[in-house]
Design a protein around this motif. Structure first.
Motif, PDB file in Angstrom:
ATOM      1  N   CYS A 174     -20.579  50.540 124.635  1.00 15.65           N
ATOM      2  CA  CYS A 174     -20.952  49.134 124.467  1.00 15.65           C
ATOM      3  C   CYS A 174     -21.511  48.914 123.060  1.00 15.65           C
ATOM      4  O   CYS A 174     -21.771  49.851 122.304  1.00 15.65           O
ATOM      5  CB  CYS A 174     -21.969  48.704 125.523  1.00 15.65           C
ATOM      6  N   ALA A 175     -21.745  47.642 122.712  1.00 10.37           N
ATOM      7  CA  ALA A 175     -22.204  47.295 121.364  1.00 10.37           C
ATOM      8  C   ALA A 175     -23.560  47.900 121.052  1.00 10.37           C
ATOM      9  O   ALA A 175     -23.838  48.255 119.893  1.00 10.37           O
ATOM     10  CB  ALA A 175     -22.257  45.760 121.223  1.00 10.37           C
ATOM     11  N   VAL A 176     -24.413  48.040 122.063  1.00  4.88           N
ATOM     12  CA  VAL A 176     -25.745  48.603 121.831  1.00  4.88           C
ATOM     13  C   VAL A 176     -25.646  50.110 121.629  1.00  4.88           C
ATOM     14  O   VAL A 176     -26.227  50.681 120.705  1.00  4.88           O
ATOM     15  CB  VAL A 176     -26.697  48.257 122.992  1.00  4.88           C
ATOM     16  N   CYS A 177     -24.894  50.774 122.492  1.00  2.00           N
ATOM     17  CA  CYS A 177     -24.801  52.233 122.410  1.00  2.00           C
ATOM     18  C   CYS A 177     -24.072  52.709 121.158  1.00  2.00           C
ATOM     19  O   CYS A 177     -24.253  53.849 120.728  1.00  2.00           O
ATOM     20  CB  CYS A 177     -24.124  52.783 123.657  1.00  2.00           C
ATOM     21  N   THR A 178     -23.256  51.854 120.568  1.00  2.00           N
ATOM     22  CA  THR A 178     -22.541  52.222 119.335  1.00  2.00           C
ATOM     23  C   THR A 178     -23.129  51.536 118.112  1.00  2.00           C
ATOM     24  O   THR A 178     -22.561  51.621 117.023  1.00  2.00           O
ATOM     25  CB  THR A 178     -21.052  51.862 119.458  1.00  2.00           C
ATOM     26  N   SER A 179     -24.286  50.908 118.267  1.00  2.00           N
ATOM     27  CA  SER A 179     -24.926  50.201 117.154  1.00  2.00           C
ATOM     28  C   SER A 179     -25.353  51.161 116.051  1.00  2.00           C
ATOM     29  O   SER A 179     -25.816  52.273 116.322  1.00  2.00           O
ATOM     30  CB  SER A 179     -26.155  49.436 117.669  1.00  2.00           C
ATOM     31  N   ALA A 180     -25.229  50.695 114.803  1.00  2.00           N
ATOM     32  CA  ALA A 180     -25.693  51.476 113.657  1.00  2.00           C
ATOM     33  C   ALA A 180     -27.162  51.207 113.342  1.00  2.00           C
ATOM     34  O   ALA A 180     -27.739  51.863 112.475  1.00  2.00           O
ATOM     35  CB  ALA A 180     -24.841  51.153 112.431  1.00  2.00           C
ATOM     36  N   ASP A 181     -27.770  50.260 114.044  1.00  2.00           N
ATOM     37  CA  ASP A 181     -29.180  49.930 113.851  1.00  2.00           C
ATOM     38  C   ASP A 181     -30.034  51.002 114.532  1.00  2.00           C
ATOM     39  O   ASP A 181     -29.942  51.185 115.752  1.00  2.00           O
ATOM     40  CB  ASP A 181     -29.466  48.547 114.438  1.00  2.00           C
ATOM     41  N   SER A 182     -30.861  51.694 113.771  1.00  2.00           N
ATOM     42  CA  SER A 182     -31.678  52.765 114.341  1.00  2.00           C
ATOM     43  C   SER A 182     -32.614  52.252 115.430  1.00  2.00           C
ATOM     44  O   SER A 182     -33.036  53.019 116.308  1.00  2.00           O
ATOM     45  CB  SER A 182     -32.488  53.460 113.243  1.00  2.00           C
ATOM     46  N   ARG A 183     -32.940  50.972 115.407  1.00  2.00           N
ATOM     47  CA  ARG A 183     -33.840  50.417 116.417  1.00  2.00           C
ATOM     48  C   ARG A 183     -33.176  50.331 117.783  1.00  2.00           C
ATOM     49  O   ARG A 183     -33.854  50.127 118.799  1.00  2.00           O
ATOM     50  CB  ARG A 183     -34.338  49.038 115.978  1.00  2.00           C
ATOM     51  N   ASP A 184     -31.850  50.479 117.844  1.00  2.00           N
ATOM     52  CA  ASP A 184     -31.136  50.490 119.116  1.00  2.00           C
ATOM     53  C   ASP A 184     -30.981  51.891 119.690  1.00  2.00           C
ATOM     54  O   ASP A 184     -30.370  52.064 120.739  1.00  2.00           O
ATOM     55  CB  ASP A 184     -29.752  49.853 118.943  1.00  2.00           C
ATOM     56  N   ARG A 185     -31.546  52.884 119.041  1.00  2.00           N
ATOM     57  CA  ARG A 185     -31.506  54.263 119.553  1.00  2.00           C
ATOM     58  C   ARG A 185     -32.872  54.558 120.165  1.00  2.00           C
ATOM     59  O   ARG A 185     -33.869  54.688 119.450  1.00  2.00           O
ATOM     60  CB  ARG A 185     -31.152  55.244 118.442  1.00  2.00           C
ATOM     61  N   ARG A 186     -32.900  54.648 121.474  1.00  2.00           N
ATOM     62  CA  ARG A 186     -34.171  54.656 122.199  1.00  2.00           C
ATOM     63  C   ARG A 186     -34.327  55.922 123.032  1.00  2.00           C
ATOM     64  O   ARG A 186     -33.556  56.160 123.972  1.00  2.00           O
ATOM     65  CB  ARG A 186     -34.274  53.428 123.105  1.00  2.00           C
ATOM     66  N   LEU A 187     -35.328  56.742 122.689  1.00  2.00           N
ATOM     67  CA  LEU A 187     -35.708  57.872 123.531  1.00  2.00           C
ATOM     68  C   LEU A 187     -36.570  57.374 124.684  1.00  2.00           C
ATOM     69  O   LEU A 187     -36.999  56.212 124.716  1.00  2.00           O
ATOM     70  CB  LEU A 187     -36.450  58.913 122.695  1.00  2.00           C
ATOM     71  N   ARG A 188     -36.831  58.245 125.643  1.00  2.00           N
ATOM     72  CA  ARG A 188     -37.572  57.841 126.846  1.00  2.00           C
ATOM     73  C   ARG A 188     -39.004  57.418 126.504  1.00  2.00           C
ATOM     74  O   ARG A 188     -39.626  57.932 125.571  1.00  2.00           O
ATOM     75  CB  ARG A 188     -37.562  58.978 127.866  1.00  2.00           C
ATOM     76  N   ALA A 189     -39.540  56.465 127.270  1.00  2.00           N
ATOM     77  CA  ALA A 189     -40.768  55.750 126.914  1.00  2.00           C
ATOM     78  C   ALA A 189     -41.991  56.653 126.870  1.00  2.00           C
ATOM     79  O   ALA A 189     -42.295  57.381 127.819  1.00  2.00           O
ATOM     80  CB  ALA A 189     -41.002  54.602 127.894  1.00  2.00           C
ATOM     81  N   SER A 190     -42.700  56.590 125.745  1.00  2.00           N
ATOM     82  CA  SER A 190     -43.946  57.333 125.532  1.00  2.00           C
ATOM     83  C   SER A 190     -44.621  56.758 124.307  1.00  2.00           C
ATOM     84  O   SER A 190     -43.970  56.114 123.464  1.00  2.00           O
ATOM     85  CB  SER A 190     -43.642  58.827 125.321  1.00  2.00           C
TER      86      SER A 190
END
Length: 254
Positions: free
Chosen positions: A21-37
């Motif tokens: 999808c557009a989010v999972c293939t985004s080049a914006d580093s802010r769309d790359r999300r590790l698990r919440a902590s």
């Protein structure tokens, strides 16, 4: 206080394996999300909030190696506790207390029995459980922590008010009125917003906006987003001025 968002994603992380999808293939580093902590520095304490399976990667990325005075666990799901064994290098400074409710503590004892026996083999993380209850404050060094009752669908879990100024709530679907009252007057609220569509156990973005408005913190940051939340740049600019999509590595000073 300084809060570092170590991870802002949901249980699958973003990108999600196998998704184009557009989010999972985004080049914006802010769309790359590790698990919440998150990692909080107060005037006298360093406090880790949840310790998921990405904890090692998160700390290497942040280049942080320091004494951790306590770990606040919201609930026992793997994406929030799967990294507890990776606390081992930080135990060289001192033993680390892990704070949770009794239900979560029981699950952790069953999942990681080698950590909580009287005679531990060498190399086991030097951590110990401290059971806490919603509505009963305690201290990490001199920093006051108030556990707050939260409902993760039908599962009771904990949010936390820390130092009187920060509220941290994740995996929430609903909260009792008492919890809303306990979160009044915050400088910063961090709260979950999973996706645009409703979900049976997590808040949608619209539900998170309503909860944030009711709490009324000076600034609110949304976490625990899935790829179905949308692109960071598009969603963030549509939020009210005092509300923001958090992203991995974000530092919040207050």
């Amino acid at each position: 206080m300084e809060l570092i968002i170590l991870g802002s994603g949901t249980s699958t992380g973003v990108p999600e394996i196998g998704c184009t999808c557009a989010v999972c293939t985004s080049a914006d580093s802010r769309d790359r999300r590790l698990r919440a902590s998150a990692l909080l520095h107060t005037d006298d304490a360093t406090i880790l909030i949840d310790c998921g399976p990405d904890f090692r990667t998160q700390m290497l990325r942040a280049s942080i190696y320091e004494r951790i005075d306590g770990v606040l666990v919201t609930h026992e799901h793997y994406d929030h506790v799967g990294g507890l064994d990776d606390l081992r290098p930080f135990c060289r400074f001192s033993e680390i207390p892990v704070y949770s409710d009794a239900y979560t503590a029981g699950h952790l004892r069953g999942r990681m029995p080698y950590c909580f026996v009287d005679k531990k083999y060498p190399g086991v993380p030097r951590i110990y459980l401290q059971e806490v209850e919603a509505g009963k404050p305690f201290f990490i060094r001199k920093t006051e922590v108030l556990p707050v009752a939260v409902m993760h669908g039908r599962l009771p879990i904990l949010g936390y008010r820390i130092g009187g100024r920060l509220g941290y709530v994740t995996d929430m679907l609903t909260m009792p009125d008492t919890s809303y009252e306990q979160l009044q007057g915050l400088d910063v609220l961090v709260i979950n917003a999973l996706r645009t569509q409703p979900h049976p156990t997590h808040q949608s973005i619209s539900e998170a906006l309503a909860a944030a408005e009711r709490i009324g913190a000076k600034e609110t940051y949304f976490i625990h987003m899935s790829h179905n939340a949308g692109l960071h740049a598009e969603i963030d600019r549509r939020l009210p001025p005092h509300m923001h999509f958090a992203y991995d590595g974000m530092k919040i000073d207050f």
